[in-house]
Motif scaffolding. Sequence first.
Motif, PDB file in Angstrom:
ATOM      1  N   ASN A  10       0.832  -1.194   0.000  1.00 38.46           N
ATOM      2  CA  ASN A  10       0.000   0.000   0.000  1.00 38.46           C
ATOM      3  C   ASN A  10       0.868   1.246   0.000  1.00 38.46           C
ATOM      4  O   ASN A  10       2.085   1.170   0.023  1.00 38.46           O
ATOM      5  CB  ASN A  10      -0.969  -0.012   1.185  1.00 38.46           C
ATOM      6  N   ASP A  13      -1.835   6.991   2.445  1.00 41.38           N
ATOM      7  CA  ASP A  13      -3.105   7.493   1.926  1.00 41.38           C
ATOM      8  C   ASP A  13      -3.338   8.906   2.446  1.00 41.38           C
ATOM      9  O   ASP A  13      -3.577   9.111   3.633  1.00 41.38           O
ATOM     10  CB  ASP A  13      -4.244   6.566   2.366  1.00 41.38           C
ATOM     11  N   THR A  21      -9.206   3.897   5.323  1.00 43.32           N
ATOM     12  CA  THR A  21      -7.981   3.099   5.292  1.00 43.32           C
ATOM     13  C   THR A  21      -7.434   2.931   6.702  1.00 43.32           C
ATOM     14  O   THR A  21      -7.041   1.835   7.105  1.00 43.32           O
ATOM     15  CB  THR A  21      -6.921   3.770   4.394  1.00 43.32           C
TER      16      THR A  21
END
Length: 65
Positions: A10, A13, A21
């Motif tokens: 990932n 974010d 998230t």
Amino acid sequence: GFRTGILTNNWVDDSAGRSLTAALLERLRRRFDLVLESCRIGMRKPDPGIYSHALEALQAEPQEV
């Protein structure tokens, strides 16, 4: 007696939906002994280094997992 871990591929974010998230990762942290985020450790799957890092963090040998 088992320790469990999860590896994520990932990124950090910074979107408007980042709270979702964060909530998901928090749930994962409650269920696993170790949550490794690729964006935090600077490696991503399938880099063998991420697996070595996870083994070290879990204090496990490859044949144990």
